[in-house]
Design a protein around this motif. Structure first.
Motif, PDB file in Angstrom:
ATOM      1  N   CYS A  12       0.854  -1.198   0.000  1.00 30.88           N
ATOM      2  CA  CYS A  12       0.000   0.000   0.000  1.00 30.88           C
ATOM      3  C   CYS A  12       0.889   1.248   0.000  1.00 30.88           C
ATOM      4  O   CYS A  12       2.093   1.163   0.275  1.00 30.88           O
ATOM      5  CB  CYS A  12      -0.881  -0.011   1.240  1.00 30.88           C
ATOM      6  N   PHE A  13       0.295   2.413  -0.243  1.00 31.65           N
ATOM      7  CA  PHE A  13       1.100   3.634  -0.347  1.00 31.65           C
ATOM      8  C   PHE A  13       1.777   3.984   0.979  1.00 31.65           C
ATOM      9  O   PHE A  13       2.897   4.500   0.999  1.00 31.65           O
ATOM     10  CB  PHE A  13       0.238   4.810  -0.853  1.00 31.65           C
ATOM     11  N   VAL A  15       2.956   1.983   3.373  1.00 31.20           N
ATOM     12  CA  VAL A  15       4.153   1.154   3.567  1.00 31.20           C
ATOM     13  C   VAL A  15       5.230   1.544   2.552  1.00 31.20           C
ATOM     14  O   VAL A  15       6.407   1.671   2.890  1.00 31.20           O
ATOM     15  CB  VAL A  15       3.774  -0.345   3.447  1.00 31.20           C
ATOM     16  N   ALA A  72       5.425   3.104   9.508  1.00 30.62           N
ATOM     17  CA  ALA A  72       4.094   3.448   8.977  1.00 30.62           C
ATOM     18  C   ALA A  72       2.989   3.159   9.987  1.00 30.62           C
ATOM     19  O   ALA A  72       1.925   3.774   9.951  1.00 30.62           O
ATOM     20  CB  ALA A  72       3.836   2.673   7.690  1.00 30.62           C
ATOM     21  N   LEU A  97      -3.166   7.580   7.180  1.00 30.20           N
ATOM     22  CA  LEU A  97      -4.422   6.943   7.605  1.00 30.20           C
ATOM     23  C   LEU A  97      -4.331   6.422   9.039  1.00 30.20           C
ATOM     24  O   LEU A  97      -5.345   6.271   9.713  1.00 30.20           O
ATOM     25  CB  LEU A  97      -4.800   5.819   6.622  1.00 30.20           C
ATOM     26  N   VAL A  98      -3.115   6.166   9.507  1.00 31.22           N
ATOM     27  CA  VAL A  98      -2.929   5.823  10.925  1.00 31.22           C
ATOM     28  C   VAL A  98      -3.036   7.105  11.762  1.00 31.22           C
ATOM     29  O   VAL A  98      -3.639   7.109  12.837  1.00 31.22           O
ATOM     30  CB  VAL A  98      -1.581   5.108  11.149  1.00 31.22           C
ATOM     31  N   THR A 160      -6.567  -0.160  11.457  1.00 32.90           N
ATOM     32  CA  THR A 160      -6.781   0.151  10.042  1.00 32.90           C
ATOM     33  C   THR A 160      -6.889  -1.091   9.148  1.00 32.90           C
ATOM     34  O   THR A 160      -7.436  -1.008   8.054  1.00 32.90           O
ATOM     35  CB  THR A 160      -5.627   1.018   9.503  1.00 32.90           C
ATOM     36  N   THR A 161      -6.339  -2.215   9.620  1.00 30.95           N
ATOM     37  CA  THR A 161      -6.288  -3.402   8.750  1.00 30.95           C
ATOM     38  C   THR A 161      -7.370  -4.424   9.092  1.00 30.95           C
ATOM     39  O   THR A 161      -7.302  -5.568   8.634  1.00 30.95           O
ATOM     40  CB  THR A 161      -4.903  -4.080   8.863  1.00 30.95           C
ATOM     41  N   CYS A 190      -8.633   1.281   6.652  1.00 26.09           N
ATOM     42  CA  CYS A 190      -8.129   2.133   5.572  1.00 26.09           C
ATOM     43  C   CYS A 190      -8.603   1.636   4.200  1.00 26.09           C
ATOM     44  O   CYS A 190      -8.892   0.452   4.016  1.00 26.09           O
ATOM     45  CB  CYS A 190      -6.610   2.237   5.642  1.00 26.09           C
ATOM     46  N   PRO A 192      -7.020   1.269   1.242  1.00 27.29           N
ATOM     47  CA  PRO A 192      -6.256   0.200   0.563  1.00 27.29           C
ATOM     48  C   PRO A 192      -6.593  -1.195   1.108  1.00 27.29           C
ATOM     49  O   PRO A 192      -6.660  -2.160   0.339  1.00 27.29           O
ATOM     50  CB  PRO A 192      -4.794   0.572   0.843  1.00 27.29           C
ATOM     51  N   VAL A 193      -6.828  -1.298   2.418  1.00 23.79           N
ATOM     52  CA  VAL A 193      -7.190  -2.608   2.981  1.00 23.79           C
ATOM     53  C   VAL A 193      -8.574  -3.023   2.490  1.00 23.79           C
ATOM     54  O   VAL A 193      -8.807  -4.177   2.111  1.00 23.79           O
ATOM     55  CB  VAL A 193      -7.124  -2.563   4.531  1.00 23.79           C
ATOM     56  N   THR A 262      -0.529  -5.984   2.503  1.00 23.77           N
ATOM     57  CA  THR A 262      -0.143  -4.604   2.179  1.00 23.77           C
ATOM     58  C   THR A 262       1.358  -4.333   2.327  1.00 23.77           C
ATOM     59  O   THR A 262       1.797  -3.217   2.094  1.00 23.77           O
ATOM     60  CB  THR A 262      -0.907  -3.598   3.066  1.00 23.77           C
TER      61      THR A 262
HETATM   62  S1  SF4 Z   1      -2.422  -0.640   5.570  1.00 26.52           S
HETATM   63 FE1  SF4 Z   1      -3.541   1.301   5.330  1.00 26.52          FE
HETATM   64  S2  SF4 Z   1      -3.136   2.411   7.210  1.00 26.52           S
HETATM   65 FE2  SF4 Z   1      -1.601   0.792   7.094  1.00 26.52          FE
HETATM   66  S3  SF4 Z   1       0.156   1.712   6.085  1.00 26.52           S
HETATM   67 FE3  SF4 Z   1      -1.096   0.805   4.472  1.00 26.52          FE
HETATM   68  S4  SF4 Z   1      -2.452   2.461   3.739  1.00 26.52           S
HETATM   69 FE4  SF4 Z   1      -1.619   3.069   5.729  1.00 26.52          FE
END
Ligand code: SF4
Length: 290
Positions: A12-13, A15, A72, A97-98, A160-161, A190, A192-193, A262
């Motif tokens: 994901c962006f 990470v 992250a 997002l965190v 978030t996950t 989030c 992306p999840v 992710t």
């Molecule tokens: S899983 Fe979601 S909250 Fe966690 S680092 Fe990736 S985009 Fe951010």
């Protein structure tokens, strides 16, 4: 044997941004990362090869670099302040997002709600959120709800996950608790999840009969992707790399779906995809006796 890749999967962006920051040549041999930057062994090896030192939170006393990075997954303000007070320069790679999750948990507390975080108490992200609240409860399953006795206004956020269905189930249970009068739930899973979870539902709708889920063995979101597949009665295996694949899993399969957590890099996904294509080709040769 048909093979379908999930529409959304892999790094994901949040990470990726953290990895890019840690791999910046400016930091070569000069950076210590506190906590697992990503839950992926291959990326961790790349970081170590670039001279990045990775330590656990209880090893802060062993830091030898001036530059220290928060991952992250984030950390509590007090963790960052402690590091700064000890003279380190803190680089914060916390995913936006965190940060949003932290802000919303504090917002609910300010509004007079007792904060509940639906997630795993031992996960670094959840520990960071809890560390920023004066009082809270982490709920991972129904057994944890006994900790809410005496609270009538409850504000709920999620790791978030998390899986949306699971969080919604727990929110419904909290609403039904005796003595609970006011519940406010803010969905902090989030996007992306969610995209990765929706992509699994798409794979299942295409009648896969085997799921291969790629990600670090300690990656919570990878485990959740696998549970999503297994919950629908479809066999699924969680692997870290192509070498973990077992030919026996593929015998007689019609349609294999591939997804990844992710933190899983694209090159690892591609090597697993290639290995599964090779296994499928070998099976065709066996079936035709050639
Ligand atoms: S899983 Fe979601 S909250 Fe966690 S680092 Fe990736 S985009 Fe951010």
């Amino acid at each position: 044997m048909r093979i379908t890749l999930a529409q959304a999967m892999g790094t994901c962006f949040g990470v990726q941004d953290a990895i890019d920051m840690a791999l910046d040549p400016e930091f070569r041999d000069r950076l210590t990362v506190v906590g697992q930057l990503v839950h992926n062994p291959q990326t961790m090896e790349r970081l170590k090869a670039n001279g990045v030192r990775i330590i656990e939170r209880d090893q802060i006393a062993t830091i030898t670099t001036k530059a220290v990075m928060i991952t992250a997954h984030g950390a509590s303000d007090s963790t960052k302040q402690d590091l700064e007070a000890q003279g380190y320069t803190v680089y914060d790679a916390t995913c936006p997002l965190v940060i949003r999750l932290h802000k919303l948990a504090r917002f609910l507390q300010r509004q007079g709600y007792f904060p509940v975080i639906v997630g795993e108490a031992s996960h670094v992200e959840v520990r960071g959120v809890v560390g920023n609240l004066s009082d809270s409860l982490v709920v991972n399953d129904e057994e944890d709800l006994s900790g809410l006795v005496g609270h009538s206004r409850i504000g709920i956020v999620s790791q978030t996950t998390n899986r949306l269905e699971k969080v919604q189930r727990i929110v419904a249970k909290i609403r039904a608790l005796p003595g609970v009068e006011d519940v406010r739930f803010i969905d902090t899973i989030c996007e992306p999840v969610k995209e990765r979870q929706r992509a699994i539902h798409d794979l299942l709708a295409q009648d896969i009969d085997l799921g291969i889920v790629i990600g670090g063995s300690n990656s919570a979101n990878t485990r959740k992707l696998m549970e999503l597949i297994r919950d629908k009665g479809v066999e699924a295996h969680h692997i870290e790399r192509a070498e973990d694949l077992e030919a026996a899993w593929f015998a007689g399969r019609q349609h294999v779906g591939i997804t990844a957590g992710t933190s899983t890099p694209q090159d690892v996904i591609e090597s697993v995809h290639a290995a599964i294509r090779a296994l499928g080709a070998a099976q065709r040769i066996d079936q035709h006796g050639r």
